[in-house]
Design an enzyme around this catalytic site. Structure first.
Site, PDB file in Angstrom:
ATOM      1  N   GLY A   1     -15.797 -51.341  50.640  1.00 18.65           N
ATOM      2  CA  GLY A   1     -15.897 -52.967  50.589  1.00 18.65           C
ATOM      3  C   GLY A   1     -14.511 -53.115  51.586  1.00 18.65           C
TER       4      GLY A   1
ATOM      5  N   THR B   1     -14.923 -55.308  55.007  1.00 17.38           N
ATOM      6  CA  THR B   1     -15.412 -56.321  55.839  1.00 17.38           C
ATOM      7  C   THR B   1     -15.428 -57.698  54.712  1.00 17.38           C
ATOM      8  OG1 THR B   1     -16.373 -55.051  57.382  1.00 17.38           O
ATOM      9  CG2 THR B   1     -16.516 -57.468  57.552  1.00 17.38           C
TER      10      THR B   1
ATOM     11  N   THR C   1     -13.282 -58.715  61.852  1.00 15.47           N
ATOM     12  CA  THR C   1     -12.624 -57.343  62.220  1.00 15.47           C
ATOM     13  C   THR C   1     -10.983 -57.420  62.044  1.00 15.47           C
ATOM     14  OG1 THR C   1     -14.224 -57.252  64.151  1.00 15.47           O
ATOM     15  CG2 THR C   1     -12.185 -56.027  64.080  1.00 15.47           C
TER      16      THR C   1
ATOM     17  N   GLU D   1     -14.904 -41.248  59.999  1.00 14.46           N
ATOM     18  CA  GLU D   1     -16.041 -42.124  59.912  1.00 14.46           C
ATOM     19  C   GLU D   1     -16.749 -42.411  61.454  1.00 14.46           C
ATOM     20  OE1 GLU D   1     -16.592 -46.375  58.212  1.00 14.46           O
ATOM     21  OE2 GLU D   1     -15.398 -46.409  59.905  1.00 14.46           O
TER      22      GLU D   1
HETATM   23  C1  LIG Z   1     -25.523 -53.369  59.203  1.00 13.50           C
HETATM   24  C2  LIG Z   1     -24.174 -53.567  58.845  1.00 13.50           C
HETATM   25  C3  LIG Z   1     -23.666 -52.635  57.823  1.00 13.50           C
HETATM   26  C4  LIG Z   1     -22.154 -52.896  57.654  1.00 13.50           C
HETATM   27  N1  LIG Z   1     -21.712 -51.887  56.788  1.00 13.50           N
HETATM   28  C5  LIG Z   1     -20.451 -52.089  56.178  1.00 13.50           C
HETATM   29  C6  LIG Z   1     -19.835 -51.570  55.104  1.00 13.50           C
HETATM   30  O1  LIG Z   1     -20.359 -50.883  54.331  1.00 13.50           O
HETATM   31  N2  LIG Z   1     -18.699 -51.821  54.602  1.00 13.50           N
HETATM   32  C7  LIG Z   1     -17.945 -52.683  55.318  1.00 13.50           C
HETATM   33  O2  LIG Z   1     -16.859 -52.944  55.029  1.00 13.50           O
HETATM   34  N3  LIG Z   1     -18.346 -53.346  56.735  1.00 13.50           N
HETATM   35  C8  LIG Z   1     -19.546 -52.949  56.904  1.00 13.50           C
HETATM   36  N4  LIG Z   1     -20.048 -53.694  58.143  1.00 13.50           N
HETATM   37  C9  LIG Z   1     -19.122 -54.523  58.872  1.00 13.50           C
HETATM   38  C10 LIG Z   1     -18.796 -54.070  60.294  1.00 13.50           C
HETATM   39  O3  LIG Z   1     -17.972 -53.054  60.225  1.00 13.50           O
HETATM   40  C11 LIG Z   1     -18.472 -55.280  60.869  1.00 13.50           C
HETATM   41  O4  LIG Z   1     -19.600 -55.987  61.427  1.00 13.50           O
HETATM   42  C12 LIG Z   1     -18.016 -54.994  62.454  1.00 13.50           C
HETATM   43  O5  LIG Z   1     -16.869 -54.537  62.200  1.00 13.50           O
HETATM   44  C13 LIG Z   1     -17.660 -56.206  63.327  1.00 13.50           C
HETATM   45  O6  LIG Z   1     -17.178 -57.164  62.538  1.00 13.50           O
HETATM   46  P1  LIG Z   1     -17.541 -58.683  62.385  1.00 13.50           P
HETATM   47  O7  LIG Z   1     -19.309 -58.393  62.105  1.00 13.50           O
HETATM   48  O8  LIG Z   1     -16.799 -59.366  61.396  1.00 13.50           O
HETATM   49  O9  LIG Z   1     -17.360 -59.151  63.968  1.00 13.50           O
HETATM   50  P2  LIG Z   1     -16.345 -60.093  64.331  1.00 13.50           P
HETATM   51  O10 LIG Z   1     -14.781 -59.469  64.043  1.00 13.50           O
HETATM   52  O11 LIG Z   1     -16.468 -61.507  63.915  1.00 13.50           O
HETATM   53  O12 LIG Z   1     -16.233 -59.903  65.771  1.00 13.50           O
HETATM   54  C14 LIG Z   1     -17.615 -60.860  66.427  1.00 13.50           C
HETATM   55  C15 LIG Z   1     -17.414 -60.282  67.984  1.00 13.50           C
HETATM   56  O13 LIG Z   1     -16.327 -60.847  68.660  1.00 13.50           O
HETATM   57  C16 LIG Z   1     -15.794 -59.676  69.181  1.00 13.50           C
HETATM   58  N5  LIG Z   1     -14.180 -59.751  68.984  1.00 13.50           N
HETATM   59  C17 LIG Z   1     -13.801 -60.068  67.854  1.00 13.50           C
HETATM   60  N6  LIG Z   1     -12.318 -60.155  68.291  1.00 13.50           N
HETATM   61  C18 LIG Z   1     -12.030 -59.819  69.464  1.00 13.50           C
HETATM   62  C19 LIG Z   1     -10.858 -59.538  70.265  1.00 13.50           C
HETATM   63  N7  LIG Z   1      -9.634 -59.775  69.713  1.00 13.50           N
HETATM   64  N8  LIG Z   1     -11.029 -59.101  71.546  1.00 13.50           N
HETATM   65  C20 LIG Z   1     -12.368 -58.825  71.960  1.00 13.50           C
HETATM   66  N9  LIG Z   1     -13.484 -59.190  71.421  1.00 13.50           N
HETATM   67  C21 LIG Z   1     -13.246 -59.723  69.909  1.00 13.50           C
HETATM   68  C22 LIG Z   1     -16.211 -58.290  68.348  1.00 13.50           C
HETATM   69  O14 LIG Z   1     -16.189 -56.968  69.110  1.00 13.50           O
HETATM   70  C23 LIG Z   1     -17.512 -58.849  68.140  1.00 13.50           C
HETATM   71  O15 LIG Z   1     -18.464 -58.312  69.247  1.00 13.50           O
HETATM   72  C24 LIG Z   1     -21.469 -53.509  58.461  1.00 13.50           C
HETATM   73  C25 LIG Z   1     -21.934 -54.488  59.314  1.00 13.50           C
HETATM   74  C26 LIG Z   1     -23.385 -54.510  59.547  1.00 13.50           C
HETATM   75  C27 LIG Z   1     -23.800 -55.245  60.557  1.00 13.50           C
END
Ligand SMILES: Cc1cc2nc3c(=O)[nH]c(=O)nc-3n(C[C@H](O)[C@H](O)[C@H](O)COP(=O)(O)OP(=O)(O)OC[C@H]3O[C@@H](n4cnc5c(N)ncnc54)[C@H](O)[C@@H]3O)c2cc1C
Length: 385
Positions: free
Chosen positions: A121, A123, A129, A243
């Site tokens: 846990g 995100t 991110t 990872e």
């Molecule tokens: C099916 C699935 C399983 C997952 N499993 C887990 C889990 O078990 N545990 C967990 O903790 N998380 C999990 N995740 C979360 C996953 O790690 C995040 O979805 C991923 O890291 C992207 O973060 P976000 O979705 O919050 O996107 P955001 O951070 O909202 O970003 C959205 C987009 O904007 C871009 N972006 C954001 N900031 C910048 C910047 N400064 N410069 C350039 N581009 C930028 C990103 O690259 C992305 O393309 C999972 C996600 C999915 C979809």
């Protein structure tokens, strides 16, 4: 860089196990969005998910290269390791930063398959991110911490006994540095469910058993804090390379599966009186996907070799994940194109694997964040965010 020949028996054993879980099995689960419990149980029983747990704690004590080979073979056989891959690497945080008592308590039970540590846990919906902005708090209250907040995309939470949780223990403004003030806990979800912890499944484009979880005054014993309070971000980062390498290996496996399927179909499918694979317009994309996959495979091996030598592999692990995720996605797209209409038919499994492999340019870290890591940490460019 060639792989040690002694991994052949492991690869054969994984393939043998996967043969019991053919396409029909995965298609049925995909339709129902059901968890592959039998598959995960078989992998656990065979000891594969305890590959990286040292022998003194009942694991197999294998190298990262061997663990990567296991994940790669699972995907190359058409199965889906996403149902359980976290168990392999999440325990690393406990292994490196846990107390002797915590390791004794959890690691042998995880290795025996009596405890599942599948949930991670980190995100949150509002911070994404930007992990340092997470809002879930853990406040000390006697011999417990009281946790409040929410996580999203907490995969496999419904199929895990334990969760590794990152929460804020010191308000951001009071923390001694930008990265301090977050802490890692082992949450026993069996005790916490309906007792401060609520899990809600999220239906996604592929069968991934992901969820959102809500904490409302959830009590976690203080003895479940891992390492020093406030140092959790560092601990989580230290597990990221493992990872990235393992997920990159899964992408290599996916790439091999797509390329194998495409090449074999292109050899057999006859249109205009000749195999479609005789046309360069069909064979070149397959060859291109193969070259991309093999190049990515070299980077995965380099990252794994550095990792197991205890050397810094942040750049290589990130580059491996990036190259492998791009290679598997390119191979997936090529495979659909090679199959024409049949690429869309469920019974060919291609559309399922296509949906599954799409995840890896987004999670566990998205392409842009890898590119900015390389720009900043390898090329010395200014931090962009
Ligand atoms: C099916 C699935 C399983 C997952 N499993 C887990 C889990 O078990 N545990 C967990 O903790 N998380 C999990 N995740 C979360 C996953 O790690 C995040 O979805 C991923 O890291 C992207 O973060 P976000 O979705 O919050 O996107 P955001 O951070 O909202 O970003 C959205 C987009 O904007 C871009 N972006 C954001 N900031 C910048 C910047 N400064 N410069 C350039 N581009 C930028 C990103 O690259 C992305 O393309 C999972 C996600 C999915 C979809």
């Amino acid at each position: 860089m060639t792989e040690a020949a002694d991994l052949a028996p492991i690869r054969d054993a994984v393939r043998g196990l996967c043969a019991d879980f053919p396409g029909e099995y995965w298609r049925r689960l995909d339709r129902e969005r059901a968890y592959p419990g039998e598959f995960v149980a078989a992998l656990t029983k065979a000891g594969f998910l305890a590959a990286l747990i040292p022998e003194e704690y009942g694991g197999s004590g294998l190298t990262m290269t061997a663990a990567a080979a296991i994940m790669e073979e699972i995907q190359a056989a058409g199965c889906n390791g996403a149902a359980c891959h976290a168990q392999m690497y999440t325990m690393g945080t406990l292994l490196r930063h846990g107390t002797a008592a915590q390791k004794e308590r959890y690691l042998p039970a995880i290795a025996r398959g009596e405890l599942r540590l599948q949930a991670f846990g980190v995100t949150e919906p509002t911070s994404g991110t930007d992990t340092l902005s997470l809002r879930t708090t853990a406040v000390r209250d006697g011999d417990h911490y009281i946790v409040n907040g929410q996580k999203i995309w907490t995969s496999r939470a419904e199929h895990s006994d334990l969760m590794l949780l990152l929460a804020r223990t010191t308000p951001r403004e009071a923390a001694k540095s930008r990265t301090a003030g977050l802490s890692v806990f082992i949450v026993d979800m069996r005790a916490a469910k309906n007792n401060g912890l609520t899990i809600r499944p999220i239906r996604t484009m592929m069968n991934h058993a992901t969820t959102e979880v809500f904490f409302e005054n959830m009590r976690v014993p203080a003895e479940n804090l891992i390492g020093t309070e406030g140092e959790g971000f560092r601990y989580i980062l230290s597990g990221m390379n493992a990872e990235r390498i393992l997920i990159a290996a899964e992408c290599i496996g996916d790439g091999k599966w797509f390329i194998d399927k495409a090449a074999s179909y292109a050899r057999d499918r006859v249109v205009f009186g000749r195999p479609i694979g005789q046309n360069q317009g069909v064979q070149f994309p397959i060859a291109r996907a193969y070259i991309g996959m093999r190049a990515a495979e070299l980077m995965v091996r380099e990252a794994a070799t550095l990792y197991e030598a205890g050397k810094d592999c942040g750049a290589e692990a990130n580059m491996a994940k990036h190259l492998a995720a791009e290679a598997s996605w390119a191979a997936a797209d090529m495979c659909v194109q090679t199959h024409g209409g049949f690429g869309f038919a469920e019974e060919f499994d291609i559309e399922r694997k296509f949906r599954e492999t799409r995840l890896y340019t987004v999670a566990p870290i998205s392409t842009n964040l890898i590119l900015s890591y390389i720009a900043e940490h390898v090329l010395g460019l200014p931090r962009s965010y």
